[in-house]
Design an enzyme around this catalytic site. Structure first.
Site, PDB file in Angstrom:
ATOM      1  CE1 TYR A   1      88.300  43.507   1.765  1.00 16.02           C
ATOM      2  CE2 TYR A   1      87.726  43.793  -0.544  1.00 16.02           C
ATOM      3  CZ  TYR A   1      87.927  44.316   0.717  1.00 16.02           C
ATOM      4  OH  TYR A   1      87.760  45.656   0.925  1.00 16.02           O
TER       5      TYR A   1
HETATM    6  C1  LIG Z   1      93.715  45.993  -2.083  1.00 15.21           C
HETATM    7  C2  LIG Z   1      94.604  46.814  -1.122  1.00 15.21           C
HETATM    8  C3  LIG Z   1      93.753  47.369   0.005  1.00 15.21           C
HETATM    9  C4  LIG Z   1      95.678  45.868  -0.551  1.00 15.21           C
HETATM   10  O1  LIG Z   1      96.437  46.577   0.433  1.00 15.21           O
HETATM   11  P1  LIG Z   1      97.969  46.158   0.766  1.00 15.21           P
HETATM   12  O2  LIG Z   1      98.390  46.894   1.976  1.00 15.21           O
HETATM   13  O3  LIG Z   1      98.785  46.345  -0.446  1.00 15.21           O
HETATM   14  O4  LIG Z   1      97.769  44.608   1.056  1.00 15.21           O
HETATM   15  P2  LIG Z   1      98.684  43.694   2.018  1.00 15.21           P
HETATM   16  O5  LIG Z   1     100.110  44.099   1.895  1.00 15.21           O
HETATM   17  O6  LIG Z   1      98.104  43.707   3.386  1.00 15.21           O
HETATM   18  O7  LIG Z   1      98.451  42.266   1.316  1.00 15.21           O
HETATM   19  C5  LIG Z   1      97.779  41.197   1.950  1.00 15.21           C
HETATM   20  C6  LIG Z   1      97.540  40.076   0.970  1.00 15.21           C
HETATM   21  O8  LIG Z   1      96.529  40.441   0.024  1.00 15.21           O
HETATM   22  C7  LIG Z   1      96.850  39.875  -1.258  1.00 15.21           C
HETATM   23  N1  LIG Z   1      97.132  40.972  -2.204  1.00 15.21           N
HETATM   24  C8  LIG Z   1      97.360  42.279  -1.933  1.00 15.21           C
HETATM   25  N2  LIG Z   1      97.567  42.985  -3.085  1.00 15.21           N
HETATM   26  C9  LIG Z   1      97.481  42.099  -4.078  1.00 15.21           C
HETATM   27  C10 LIG Z   1      97.615  42.201  -5.496  1.00 15.21           C
HETATM   28  N3  LIG Z   1      97.906  43.362  -6.094  1.00 15.21           N
HETATM   29  N4  LIG Z   1      97.450  41.065  -6.245  1.00 15.21           N
HETATM   30  C11 LIG Z   1      97.168  39.872  -5.657  1.00 15.21           C
HETATM   31  N5  LIG Z   1      97.062  39.713  -4.307  1.00 15.21           N
HETATM   32  C12 LIG Z   1      97.196  40.808  -3.537  1.00 15.21           C
HETATM   33  C13 LIG Z   1      98.098  39.016  -1.052  1.00 15.21           C
HETATM   34  O9  LIG Z   1      97.690  37.722  -0.680  1.00 15.21           O
HETATM   35  C14 LIG Z   1      98.754  39.716   0.123  1.00 15.21           C
HETATM   36  O10 LIG Z   1      99.612  38.901   0.878  1.00 15.21           O
HETATM   37  P3  LIG Z   1     101.187  38.793   0.455  1.00 15.21           P
HETATM   38  O11 LIG Z   1     101.698  40.193   0.281  1.00 15.21           O
HETATM   39  O12 LIG Z   1     101.800  38.068   1.619  1.00 15.21           O
HETATM   40  O13 LIG Z   1     101.197  38.024  -0.828  1.00 15.21           O
HETATM   41  C15 LIG Z   1      95.350  47.965  -1.867  1.00 15.21           C
HETATM   42  O14 LIG Z   1      96.059  47.428  -2.975  1.00 15.21           O
HETATM   43  C16 LIG Z   1      94.425  49.078  -2.376  1.00 15.21           C
HETATM   44  O15 LIG Z   1      94.149  50.027  -1.660  1.00 15.21           O
HETATM   45  N6  LIG Z   1      93.996  48.948  -3.658  1.00 15.21           N
HETATM   46  C17 LIG Z   1      93.132  49.956  -4.285  1.00 15.21           C
HETATM   47  C18 LIG Z   1      91.752  49.991  -3.674  1.00 15.21           C
HETATM   48  C19 LIG Z   1      91.090  48.616  -3.525  1.00 15.21           C
HETATM   49  O16 LIG Z   1      91.173  47.770  -4.408  1.00 15.21           O
HETATM   50  N7  LIG Z   1      90.411  48.425  -2.373  1.00 15.21           N
HETATM   51  C20 LIG Z   1      89.717  47.167  -2.046  1.00 15.21           C
HETATM   52  C21 LIG Z   1      88.301  47.125  -2.491  1.00 15.21           C
HETATM   53  S1  LIG Z   1      87.291  48.481  -2.024  1.00 15.21           S
END
Ligand SMILES: CC(C)(COP(=O)(O)OP(=O)(O)OC[C@H]1O[C@@H](n2cnc3c(N)ncnc32)[C@H](O)[C@@H]1OP(=O)(O)O)[C@@H](O)C(=O)NCCC(=O)NCCS
Length: 165
Positions: free
Chosen positions: A145
């Site tokens: 976020y």
């Molecule tokens: C958090 C979550 C929604 C991220 O989704 P994603 O599709 O993997 O994220 P994106 O590929 O769009 O990443 C966007 C940016 O977010 C940040 N980010 C995403 N995952 C990250 C991680 N594991 N650690 C650190 N930064 C992270 C990075 O800045 C990333 O940009 P980059 O890939 O260019 O470095 C996913 O990991 C998830 O569903 N996690 C479990 C549930 C959760 O935590 N939900 C959120 C709170 S309810």
């Protein structure tokens, strides 16, 4: 492959959507989309949007929830609080957002969050809302976020917020 308008669709959760195989790495979010999400929609406590691949339109690859909420002005940074009335500020809450692990780190989470912001901006033209609030479940979620410009609220819930542009 990364995700975009040509490869995925974002649509309201419906009975045709298969959620049985959804795994995001957090059991409570997996259980939520499988067992509770439909009930929240029926009761009117959340609107739920799912992402599906255009070439596999039943399988849920990600989801987010949107509900109305309020923020206590004293939880906002002082420079914002000063400009606002003292009563609770209307907000949109992205209570839950998750993507299936099989498609992690390919931009789908970003596409879903951008869509939630877009939907909120559209709704705010009709029903006033000043901020979008999210409920990060852990530090990884906070980093996700924060990459979008969300900042921490000061209250005990450790929520984060983004002013509605
Ligand atoms: C958090 C979550 C929604 C991220 O989704 P994603 O599709 O993997 O994220 P994106 O590929 O769009 O990443 C966007 C940016 O977010 C940040 N980010 C995403 N995952 C990250 C991680 N594991 N650690 C650190 N930064 C992270 C990075 O800045 C990333 O940009 P980059 O890939 O260019 O470095 C996913 O990991 C998830 O569903 N996690 C479990 C549930 C959760 O935590 N939900 C959120 C709170 S309810």
């Amino acid at each position: 492959m990364s995700f975009g308008a040509a490869t995925i669709r974002i649509e309201p959760l419906a009975p045709r959507h298969d959620r049985t195989a959804f795994r995001c790495g957090d059991d409570s979010l997996d259980r939520y989309i499988r067992e509770q999400a439909g009930q929240d929609v029926r009761r009117g406590t959340a609107r739920i949007f799912v992402a599906v691949a255009c070439d596999q339109p039943e399988r849920v690859l990600g989801f987010f929830t949107l509900s109305a909420a309020a923020v206590v002005p004293s939880d906002l940074p002082p420079e914002m609080e000063r400009r606002l009335p003292r009563h609770p500020i209307p907000a949109a809450l992205v209570g839950r957002l998750a993507i299936d692990r099989s498609v992690g780190r390919r931009g789908l989470g970003s596409v879903l969050l951008a869509d939630a912001v877009k939907k909120t901006k559209f709704a705010a033209a009709t029903v006033a809302m000043s901020v979008i609030v999210v409920d990060p479940i852990d530090e990884t979620a906070r980093a996700f976020y924060a990459a979008f410009g969300f900042r921490s609220l000061l209250g005990p819930q450790r929520r984060m917020f983004l002013p509605i542009p």
